[in-house]
Scaffold this motif. Structure first.
Motif: not given
Length: 69
Positions: A13-15, A26-33
């Motif tokens: 997971e890159p910054r 972010p909502a589509a990927s499920g990642l928390d920015r």
């Protein structure tokens, strides 16, 4: 062949590198920015680690070759 998570899966997971982003991403990927900003890897390091893993054959599904005719 679908990926099998417990077999040869690589995840880095890159910054985030900037403030420009699509708000829906972010909502589509499920990642928390915000979490990625705090805990993500420097992008160059994430890419280097991925390349190293790929060179060892991790992250790829091995396919058998068809029999020689």
């Amino acid at each position: 062949m679908p990926a099998v998570p417990e077999r040869r899966t690589v995840h880095h997971e890159p910054r985030p590198t900037g403030d420009d982003f699509v708000p829906e991403a972010p909502a589509a990927s499920g990642l928390d920015r915000d979490r990625l900003r705090r805990a993500g890897l420097e992008p160059a390091l994430a890419l280097a680690q991925f390349a190293e893993d790929a060179g060892r054959g991790e992250g790829r599904q091995r396919r058998s070759r068809p029999p020689a005719s």
